[in-house]
Structure formats: structure tokens, C-alpha cells
Motif scaffolding. Sequence first.
Motif, short mmCIF file in Angstrom:
data_model
loop_
_atom_site.label_atom_id
_atom_site.label_comp_id
_atom_site.label_asym_id
_atom_site.label_seq_id
_atom_site.Cartn_x
_atom_site.Cartn_y
_atom_site.Cartn_z
N LEU A 1 11.26 -5.40 3.39
CA LEU A 1 9.95 -5.93 3.77
C LEU A 1 9.58 -5.48 5.17
N ALA A 2 10.53 -5.55 6.10
CA ALA A 2 10.25 -5.15 7.48
C ALA A 2 9.90 -3.67 7.57
N THR A 3 10.63 -2.83 6.81
CA THR A 3 10.37 -1.39 6.84
C THR A 3 8.97 -1.07 6.36
N TRP A 4 8.60 -1.62 5.20
CA TRP A 4 7.29 -1.30 4.64
C TRP A 4 6.16 -2.01 5.36
N SER A 5 6.42 -3.20 5.92
CA SER A 5 5.39 -3.88 6.70
C SER A 5 5.05 -3.09 7.96
N ALA A 6 6.09 -2.47 8.56
CA ALA A 6 5.84 -1.65 9.74
C ALA A 6 4.97 -0.45 9.39
N ARG B 1 8.82 6.48 -2.90
CA ARG B 1 8.01 5.31 -2.56
C ARG B 1 8.41 4.08 -3.38
N ALA B 2 9.56 4.15 -3.98
CA ALA B 2 10.05 3.01 -4.75
C ALA B 2 10.50 1.88 -3.82
N ASP C 1 0.84 -1.20 0.00
CA ASP C 1 0.00 0.00 0.00
C ASP C 1 0.87 1.26 0.00
N ASN C 2 2.00 1.21 -0.76
CA ASN C 2 2.92 2.35 -0.76
C ASN C 2 2.45 3.50 -1.65
N ARG C 3 1.43 3.26 -2.51
CA ARG C 3 0.83 4.30 -3.34
C ARG C 3 1.89 5.18 -4.02
#
Length: 305
Positions: free
Chosen positions: A188-193, A51-52, A30-32
Motif C-alpha cells: 500500500l505504501a509503495t503504490w500510494s507513493a 503492475r500486479a 490507478d496502476n492501470r
Amino acid sequence: MIPIPRTLGLTPEQVDDLLTTADRAPSRHDNRPWRFHVTSRVIELYSVPERALPVADPDGREQRMACGAALFNLRLALHGHHVRPTVTFFPDRSRPGLLAVIRHGGTREPTPEQTRLLLAIPAQRFDRRPSGATAVPRNEQHGLRRAALDEGAWLHVVHDRPERALLRTLVLRAERLQTADPAFRAELATWSARSGGVPDCLPAGADGQESIEEEPLMALLTSHLTGTVAEIQVGQALQRVLLTATAAGLATTLLRQVVEVPHTREELRRLFSAARPPQAVLRIGWPGAGTPRHGGDVMTTATVP
């Protein structure tokens, strides 16, 4: 807050509705990764470099597909306001972040299909559970393939069980390669948070192993062309397929791993003798046990926050 101007014959309130609808498009984590700039005469679509996802999506393919999904939502919303949009891709090479410009192409009533898809946008949900055992009827499969064709892409449904087993093997291999990469795990951890810890795609292991073999429908989405414009267009096709599934009450999930790892993506292309590498792999079926089949919480789509 910058006031929203009138544009394309619409009021600021209507333009705000357009942007809200476009922003509901699916994207990885959901980084849009898109931005719309509204002027008095046009709406411009930009990609957002901040947001890449340089590890999972090093060449920006998925980012451009996500921007295409947002563009498709915007087009539907314009049709809902009786505006026929015309789109110009990459109109100014001096502004590399500018992907497309949307202009007023005349006034037209929305078709029943456009209205149906527009109403499906707020109904999109995420469902990673195994689907029900009931097969997806041929007429629904035809509707999904037609949705891809209408946006210049091709949806290949995988019926052959040995091919499905090989597809499962490739998904498992891709997942192992990704999870073994420390840089991928960190991203993955960064964006999952940021997204509340929700998994980004259906895991291939555990329950995922069984579901890949038993799902009523597995499908590959491919584009007829290559390049950046083709990736934006196939993103529109993916969103049209997802909304078509949502409107039919189907649950849909993406198996991202297999197309994100270059080696397995190429193996997948060879397995299905495709002229172009697949852009997305979808798992499609009726919602599993405990999932409502009607109403606002019913329709589920593939892309995960």
C-alpha cells in the motif's frame, strides 16, 4: 515514440483518442494494469504483470476486472466513432498475457445510451465523503441494475438494515486483517507513493463506520459465471455501473477490503445467499455537502488512484 497506425477504419488521431479514453478506466491505486497493442487490423488487450498487486490481489482478479473496465471504455469510444466492436477473449493460449482481441464488426450509429456513457468518462471523479441524506430514487436504482445486467452481471441493492449492519461488520473485519499484514502495508505504501498518497478505498473506520450505516444505497456486484473471462466481463459491468451513476450525478465509492480478504468475501457470499462470491461492493448516493451537482467536477466514481 512509436507512431500509431491506422486500424479498424480509423485514423491514427482517432486511434489515439480511443486509447486515451480506454486509459481513463479506474484501477486500484490507478496502476492501470493493461496495455493495448494496435495493429493494422486489430487492437489487442494485454495484462501487465509488472503492475500486479500480489498481496492485495494475489490471484489477479482485480487486475482482470480493471482490464475489463478499460475494454468497456474502448468499446464505448469505438461506438462513438460509429464502429461496432467485436471482442474475442483469450484468442491465443500461447500468449497468456493476451486477454482479448477487438475487431471491426461493422458500422453503426451510437445509441443515445452509449453516447451518454461515453460523455460520462471524462466526468468521473473520486468522492470518499459521506453522501447526502436524500435517497437514490427507484428509477435510478433500476438504471444501475440494468447497467450490470446489460454486461452479464447482477447488482444487488442492500436495503435491509440488519444486513447493512452485518456488511459494515465484515468491512471493518476485512480492514483490520489487511492493515495487520506488514506485506499489505508495504504494498500500500509503495503504490500510494506512486499515486500521490491518495487512499485507495473508503476507510471502514472513523467516518466510514457511520457512513456505511447511513448511506442511502449499498450494493453488491456479482457475476453469473467464474473464471478469467467472467472477471473481465464483470469489470466491464462495474465500469458500466460506475458510468451510469456518474451520468446520473451520483457519487460512488468502492469498499474494496471486504472482497479482497478471502474469508470475509466468502462470509459476504453466504450472508446474501449468492451462488457466486461478490466481485465488488459499492456505496452509492448523491454527492455530499460542498460537492457540485452539475458540470465537469460533479460526477464521482468509485475507483481510486
